[in-house]
Design a protein around this motif. Sequence first.
Motif, mmCIF file in Angstrom:
data_model
loop_
_atom_site.group_PDB
_atom_site.id
_atom_site.type_symbol
_atom_site.label_atom_id
_atom_site.label_comp_id
_atom_site.label_asym_id
_atom_site.label_seq_id
_atom_site.Cartn_x
_atom_site.Cartn_y
_atom_site.Cartn_z
ATOM 1 N N LEU A 1 55.300 38.169 30.951
ATOM 2 C CA LEU A 1 56.673 36.820 31.181
ATOM 3 C C LEU A 1 56.111 36.117 31.734
ATOM 4 C CD1 LEU A 1 59.938 39.283 29.806
ATOM 5 C CD2 LEU A 1 58.603 37.190 28.483
ATOM 6 N N ARG A 2 55.848 37.175 33.208
ATOM 7 C CA ARG A 2 55.565 36.020 34.669
ATOM 8 C C ARG A 2 54.520 35.420 34.331
ATOM 9 N NH1 ARG A 2 51.312 36.386 38.398
ATOM 10 N NH2 ARG A 2 51.139 38.721 38.196
ATOM 11 N N LEU A 3 53.573 36.130 33.897
ATOM 12 C CA LEU A 3 52.127 35.607 34.206
ATOM 13 C C LEU A 3 51.977 33.885 33.366
ATOM 14 C CD1 LEU A 3 49.368 35.883 35.087
ATOM 15 C CD2 LEU A 3 48.393 37.555 34.040
ATOM 16 N N GLU A 4 52.380 34.521 31.768
ATOM 17 C CA GLU A 4 52.211 33.739 30.570
ATOM 18 C C GLU A 4 53.220 32.623 31.450
ATOM 19 O OE1 GLU A 4 52.780 35.817 26.305
ATOM 20 O OE2 GLU A 4 54.390 34.711 27.189
ATOM 21 N N ALA A 5 54.125 32.436 32.627
ATOM 22 C CA ALA A 5 54.912 31.289 32.552
ATOM 23 C C ALA A 5 53.965 30.808 34.282
ATOM 24 C CB ALA A 5 56.925 31.623 32.736
ATOM 25 N N GLY A 6 53.023 31.061 34.591
ATOM 26 C CA GLY A 6 52.289 31.051 35.556
ATOM 27 C C GLY A 6 52.258 30.841 36.689
ATOM 28 N N LEU A 7 54.009 31.915 36.701
ATOM 29 C CA LEU A 7 54.544 32.499 38.402
ATOM 30 C C LEU A 7 53.540 33.360 38.529
ATOM 31 C CD1 LEU A 7 57.914 32.875 36.311
ATOM 32 C CD2 LEU A 7 57.238 30.731 37.621
ATOM 33 N N PRO A 8 53.100 32.628 39.872
ATOM 34 C CA PRO A 8 52.547 34.246 41.229
ATOM 35 C C PRO A 8 53.061 35.100 41.284
ATOM 36 C CG PRO A 8 53.728 31.839 42.399
ATOM 37 C CD PRO A 8 53.658 31.873 41.086
ATOM 38 N N LEU A 9 52.981 36.090 41.577
ATOM 39 C CA LEU A 9 53.364 37.262 41.928
ATOM 40 C C LEU A 9 52.724 37.652 43.024
ATOM 41 C CD1 LEU A 9 54.746 40.190 41.801
ATOM 42 C CD2 LEU A 9 52.881 40.935 40.263
ATOM 43 N N TYR A 10 53.192 38.413 44.382
ATOM 44 C CA TYR A 10 52.428 38.482 45.626
ATOM 45 C C TYR A 10 51.835 39.801 45.252
ATOM 46 C CZ TYR A 10 51.892 38.393 50.421
ATOM 47 O OH TYR A 10 51.296 38.136 52.055
ATOM 48 N N GLY A 11 51.336 39.507 45.869
ATOM 49 C CA GLY A 11 49.934 41.223 46.007
ATOM 50 C C GLY A 11 48.741 40.841 45.226
ATOM 51 N N HIS A 12 48.918 39.624 44.439
ATOM 52 C CA HIS A 12 47.901 39.095 43.193
ATOM 53 C C HIS A 12 47.758 37.587 43.448
ATOM 54 C CE1 HIS A 12 48.925 42.999 41.156
ATOM 55 N NE2 HIS A 12 49.535 42.900 41.298
ATOM 56 N N GLU A 13 47.965 36.689 43.139
ATOM 57 C CA GLU A 13 48.384 35.594 43.703
ATOM 58 C C GLU A 13 48.269 35.212 45.024
ATOM 59 O OE1 GLU A 13 49.951 36.326 40.969
ATOM 60 O OE2 GLU A 13 48.162 36.335 39.133
ATOM 61 N N TRP A 14 49.244 35.595 45.288
ATOM 62 C CA TRP A 14 49.487 35.780 46.989
ATOM 63 C C TRP A 14 49.005 36.146 47.718
ATOM 64 C CZ3 TRP A 14 50.775 30.532 47.280
ATOM 65 C CH2 TRP A 14 52.044 30.269 46.779
ATOM 66 N N CYS B 1 43.362 37.307 40.137
ATOM 67 C CA CYS B 1 44.040 37.660 40.842
ATOM 68 C C CYS B 1 45.243 38.761 39.725
ATOM 69 C CB CYS B 1 45.171 36.527 41.183
ATOM 70 S SG CYS B 1 44.333 35.841 42.054
ATOM 71 N N SER B 2 45.891 38.503 38.427
ATOM 72 C CA SER B 2 46.274 38.735 37.720
ATOM 73 C C SER B 2 45.323 38.876 36.483
ATOM 74 C CB SER B 2 47.620 38.567 37.031
ATOM 75 O OG SER B 2 48.354 39.414 38.609
ATOM 76 N N GLY B 3 45.798 39.365 34.652
ATOM 77 C CA GLY B 3 45.245 39.749 33.762
ATOM 78 C C GLY B 3 45.572 40.323 32.629
ATOM 79 N N THR B 4 45.850 40.137 31.555
ATOM 80 C CA THR B 4 46.905 40.795 30.671
ATOM 81 C C THR B 4 46.693 40.601 29.554
ATOM 82 O OG1 THR B 4 48.735 42.403 30.028
ATOM 83 C CG2 THR B 4 48.799 39.344 30.497
#
Lengths: 126, 360
Positions: free
Chosen positions: B227-240, B307-310
Motif C-alpha cells: 500500500l505504501r509503495l503504491e502511494a509513493g511513501l518512502p520506507l526507512y532502510g529502502h528509500e531512506w 530501493c523497493s519493488g513489488t
Amino acid sequence: MNDMNLKFSKSHEYVRIENRLAVIGISQHAADQMGDVVYVELPQIGKAYSKDEEFGVVESVKAVSSLYSPVSGTVSAVNAELLEHPEWVNSDPYGKGWMLKLEMTSPTELDQILSQEQYDAEVSSH
Amino acid sequence: MQLRRTPLYDRHVSLGARMVPFGGWDMPVQYSSIVAEHKAVRENVGLFDVSHMGEFLVSGPGAAEFLASVVPANVLELAVGRVVYTQFTNASGGVVDDLLIYRLADHYLLVVNASNIAKDWAHLEPLLPATGVMMTDASDRTALLALQGPEAAAVLAQCATPDPRLLPAFSVQQGQVLGADAVVSRTGYTGEDGFEIFVPTEDAGRVWEGLLALGATPCGLGARDTLRLEAGLPLYGHEWDDTTTPVEASLAWTVKSSTEYLGRAEIDRQLAHGTRRRLLGLKMIGRAPAREGYEVFRDGQPIGKVCSGTLAPSLGYPIATAYLPADVSVGQRVQVKIREQMAEAETVRLPFYRRPKRSS
C-alpha cells in the motif's frame, strides 16, 4: 490427493506421472507458505535439466524462490497460462497450477524422492 | 536476539497470522493473503497493529525551538491539533529517520520507525539543550493501531468521541475510542483516508477487538508495504538512509523551515543547485517484478539500484523505486537486470497510485 500418486522433493516440488511424462509443480504446502503467487518464470521447451537443477523461479508479493527439478529430463511442455494466471499455483497447484512436463532420462530417480506420506511427515516436523 | 512482542501478539497468533521478524519485533506479515488485505484497505477498511513504532514525548518551554533545530519542517508554526511529516537530518543533510510530529495541548508527540528507536534517541539526546526541554520514550506504554480505508471514518464514528469524521487530514485530537483514552489522528501510510489511534498498552486488546467487530479486516505488514509503495511513501532502510536527503527523495516540499537546523547548509545548496540523483518510480513493462537491490541500466550502463519493488495489487503491474541520475527524465525507458535478463521499465513520477476523489 493420493489418487494422483504424487511424489515430492525436499525443496517442495512435486512430480506426478501422466502419459509417461513427469508433470512438475510446487506442493500445496509450499504455495500456502509463499502466499499469493504473482509471477512464475519457466524455461523453454527442449531444455534439459538434471535432478535438483534450478529450472525457474516463483515469486510471491514479498519473496522470490528458486524452482528445482525433482528428476532429470528434457522439457516437453510448459504451462504458459501461468503467466496470465499465477494465482493458479495457490488455488490448484496439482491441477491448473502445473509448471513443466519432462521426458525423464532416469525414471528410477522417482524411487529416490519422497512419497506423499514421507513428505507430509517432513513438512509437519518443521 | 529475542524478538519483542506487541500487546496484540496473542491475538495475531489466534487469528492465524504468519509472524515474521521486523525491526526486532515479531510482527504479523499477513493473516489471509497480502493481496486480499491490500484490497480491503483500498475498497473498504483495514486494521493494522503498528505498536512496534516508537513514540517520543517532547515538552517544556524550549520544545518547539529544539524540534525546529533537528528537522526541516516548520515546527514553530505547527498549531495545536496539527501533524507534520518530516525527517531528522544529520549535519550533511542525510536522513537519520523519518517521522510524524503531532502537536498536542501540552507536548509534542514524535512517531518514529521501530528499527530506529535507539538510533534516534542517541542522535537527539546530545542535541538537547541543558534546560527547558524534556524528552521521554513512551514507546513501551503506547499501542498504535492504524484504521485505513474509505470506510474508516464511518467505522470509527460508531465508537469514538469526538466525532472523527470532522477531523481534517493531518490533524489530531484527544478523546475516547471504545471506552479507552485515545489520541486519534487523520493520518496513515497507505494512500487512503484513515486514522491512527494511540491507546495505553492495556487497552489495545479491547480497541483491536472492537474495531474488528465493526467490520475492519485485520491487515499485516505485507499489505502495509504494498500500500505504501503504491502511494509513493518512502520506507526507512529502502528509500531512506543516512546519505539520502529530502531533496534527492523528491520530498523538497517537506523542507519548509524558517530557522537553522542540522544539515540546512547542504539541503539549501541542493535546493538552489539541484542534486546529482533523485528518487523516481519505475513502472515495469513486463510481468517480472523488480526487487530491492536489482541494478538499473541506461544504454547498457548501470545508473542505480532498486530501493523497493513489488507487484502492485491495485494496479496489476510491477512497480519499483530507484535513485537515478538527475538527467533521467519522467517517461524515459530504462532497463532493470532481473536475473540474467534486461527487463524494460518506464520512469514515472511518484506516487504510482492516488485515491479517487469521493463526493462524501
